[in-house]
Motif scaffolding. Sequence first.
Motif, PDB file in Angstrom:
ATOM      1  N   GLN A   1      -4.068  -1.947  -7.603  1.00 41.57           N
ATOM      2  CA  GLN A   1      -3.342  -2.161  -6.631  1.00 41.57           C
ATOM      3  C   GLN A   1      -1.837  -2.547  -6.682  1.00 41.57           C
ATOM      4  O   GLN A   1      -1.515  -3.810  -6.682  1.00 41.57           O
ATOM      5  CB  GLN A   1      -4.076  -3.402  -5.787  1.00 41.57           C
TER       6      GLN A   1
ATOM      7  N   SER B   1      -0.469  -0.772  -2.048  1.00 43.02           N
ATOM      8  CA  SER B   1      -1.289   0.323  -2.146  1.00 43.02           C
ATOM      9  C   SER B   1      -2.671   0.233  -3.044  1.00 43.02           C
ATOM     10  O   SER B   1      -2.471  -0.529  -4.104  1.00 43.02           O
ATOM     11  CB  SER B   1      -0.621   1.683  -2.450  1.00 43.02           C
TER      12      SER B   1
ATOM     13  N   VAL C   1       2.301   4.926  -6.707  1.00 47.33           N
ATOM     14  CA  VAL C   1       1.049   5.391  -6.483  1.00 47.33           C
ATOM     15  C   VAL C   1       0.874   6.964  -7.264  1.00 47.33           C
ATOM     16  O   VAL C   1      -0.463   6.991  -7.617  1.00 47.33           O
ATOM     17  CB  VAL C   1       0.624   5.518  -5.139  1.00 47.33           C
TER      18      VAL C   1
ATOM     19  N   SER D   1       3.835  -0.236 -11.935  1.00 49.22           N
ATOM     20  CA  SER D   1       4.526  -1.135 -11.291  1.00 49.22           C
ATOM     21  C   SER D   1       5.662  -1.888 -11.663  1.00 49.22           C
ATOM     22  O   SER D   1       6.700  -2.331 -11.097  1.00 49.22           O
ATOM     23  CB  SER D   1       3.863  -2.035 -10.265  1.00 49.22           C
TER      24      SER D   1
ATOM     25  N   VAL E   1      -6.903   7.378  -2.455  1.00 51.03           N
ATOM     26  CA  VAL E   1      -5.897   6.168  -2.168  1.00 51.03           C
ATOM     27  C   VAL E   1      -6.362   5.799  -0.810  1.00 51.03           C
ATOM     28  O   VAL E   1      -5.846   6.208   0.370  1.00 51.03           O
ATOM     29  CB  VAL E   1      -4.423   6.838  -1.916  1.00 51.03           C
TER      30      VAL E   1
ATOM     31  N   LEU F   1      -2.463   3.083   1.646  1.00 51.23           N
ATOM     32  CA  LEU F   1      -1.109   3.540   0.995  1.00 51.23           C
ATOM     33  C   LEU F   1       0.061   2.645   1.894  1.00 51.23           C
ATOM     34  O   LEU F   1      -0.117   2.587   3.301  1.00 51.23           O
ATOM     35  CB  LEU F   1      -0.845   5.005   1.626  1.00 51.23           C
ATOM     36  N   CYS F   2       0.808   1.852   1.179  1.00 54.82           N
ATOM     37  CA  CYS F   2       1.713   0.929   1.605  1.00 54.82           C
ATOM     38  C   CYS F   2       1.174  -0.007   2.758  1.00 54.82           C
ATOM     39  O   CYS F   2       2.032  -0.020   4.027  1.00 54.82           O
ATOM     40  CB  CYS F   2       2.847   1.813   2.285  1.00 54.82           C
TER      41      CYS F   2
ATOM     42  N   ASN G   1       7.190   2.656  -3.295  1.00 55.38           N
ATOM     43  CA  ASN G   1       5.845   2.456  -3.511  1.00 55.38           C
ATOM     44  C   ASN G   1       4.924   3.661  -3.664  1.00 55.38           C
ATOM     45  O   ASN G   1       4.049   3.865  -4.767  1.00 55.38           O
ATOM     46  CB  ASN G   1       5.277   1.743  -2.284  1.00 55.38           C
TER      47      ASN G   1
ATOM     48  N   ARG H   1      -2.232   7.283  -9.769  1.00 53.41           N
ATOM     49  CA  ARG H   1      -3.076   8.517  -9.520  1.00 53.41           C
ATOM     50  C   ARG H   1      -3.191   9.199 -10.961  1.00 53.41           C
ATOM     51  O   ARG H   1      -4.285   9.559 -11.373  1.00 53.41           O
ATOM     52  CB  ARG H   1      -2.698   9.167  -8.354  1.00 53.41           C
TER      53      ARG H   1
ATOM     54  N   ILE I   1      -5.283   2.200  -5.106  1.00 64.65           N
ATOM     55  CA  ILE I   1      -5.939   3.736  -5.537  1.00 64.65           C
ATOM     56  C   ILE I   1      -7.163   3.315  -6.427  1.00 64.65           C
ATOM     57  O   ILE I   1      -7.441   2.303  -7.106  1.00 64.65           O
ATOM     58  CB  ILE I   1      -4.796   3.967  -6.623  1.00 64.65           C
TER      59      ILE I   1
END
Length: 431
Positions: A245, A316, A281, A340, A299, A302-303, A277, A285, A318
């Motif tokens: 996340q 987000s 992601v 991130s 996902v 998302l956002c 973001n 992924r 995943i």
Amino acid sequence: MRKITTKNIKNFPKLKEQLLSWAQQYDEVVWLDSNNYEQKYADFDAVLAVDAFTVLQTDYVDAFDKLKEYQSITKDWLFGYLSYDLKNDTENLVSQNPDHLLFPELFFFQPKKLFLLKQNEIELHYLYAVDDEIEDDWQEILNSYTSFSEESSEVKIKLKITKDSYFEKFQKIINHINRGDIYEMNFCQEFFAENTTINPLQVYQKLNNISNSPFATFLKVSNKFLLSASPERYIKKSGTQIVSQPIKGTAKRSTNKEEDEKLKYDLEHDQKERSENIMIVDLVRNDLSKTALKGSVQVPELCKIYTFDQVHQMISTITSKVAHTKSPVEVLRTTYPMGSMTGAPKVSAMKIIEEVEESKRGLYSGSVGYFTPDNDFDFNVVIRSILYNETNKYVSYSVGGAITAKAKAEAEYEECLLKAKAMREALLNKG
């Protein structure tokens, strides 16, 4: 074998304080607190692990191999952390920036005493408990109280990177982006105080009261402390499901309800924040696909905007599926460090991070968490955190943000100050 005893909780907030106060007698402490924040993937409201039966402590060299062996042999609860600099184990990278905190680069321990809190119950899991040890400890806990008689020294916070230097380094990053070396990079700066004595538990409680974050952490390894108000989960494994996340996108809060809703709406529809973001992601992924069963990477969020006491955040989610036989450490190795806190492409971003930042990240932007006996795990991201080396009398907190082609230096600098606010308040507020 662990002996398990269950107790009812009458006063949850008080018991949390008592547990953490009682835990201070031990050299190894990991406290994880969700602060009652509603999370879809949470297993516990709070967890305390203390008193090492076995320990794995190492630098980055073959760190994940050593962790894999340790985890597979013990087949028990393990608590600890991964420092950011384990990047040097997964990739051909180096860490040469100054380090005044001197945390081991990887540390895990098998706790003799473990406490799992959920709703109105607490489970006490003791390894090789003797006689009335559990009941004696329980009475000690119920009689514990927090006392702050120690005087902390005045905290004089300095910047490792001046504002002018930040702008110069920002431009270097933009030049890298324009050349196509990277398209996003997480640029961090350190705030620090030297010759400073603090009471770690007191500062943690102040920070936690300010932030009430879902991945709050108090970690003690002998004379070194992490006091964290992290809002971010790095990765979790539950059975065959993996969840990551990442957070990218931050907006301040307002006490005015209408203004606060507008700030939240603006963040949700900010194209720059959304693009940041979505880049991460894509990176996550790709990382998850290295261990995932074919076609299982999804996902589901998302956002999405999540609201915390200090800020609104864009998060987000995943997910993936892995084979039952897949080593949990392999899932960590192939996703670490978390996207991130690096940028994309990941390796190029980490090389530039080493060039432009002035401090070794160490535990900052690393991860604290645990393994279960069933090969599951849950790890946070070490941000919004204060690090303290009691022996060196060195206090540090770092903040950062994602730099992309559309980023503006002044806005990014202001976002750093916003993220630093809670740590600064916790250290400077004497009340």
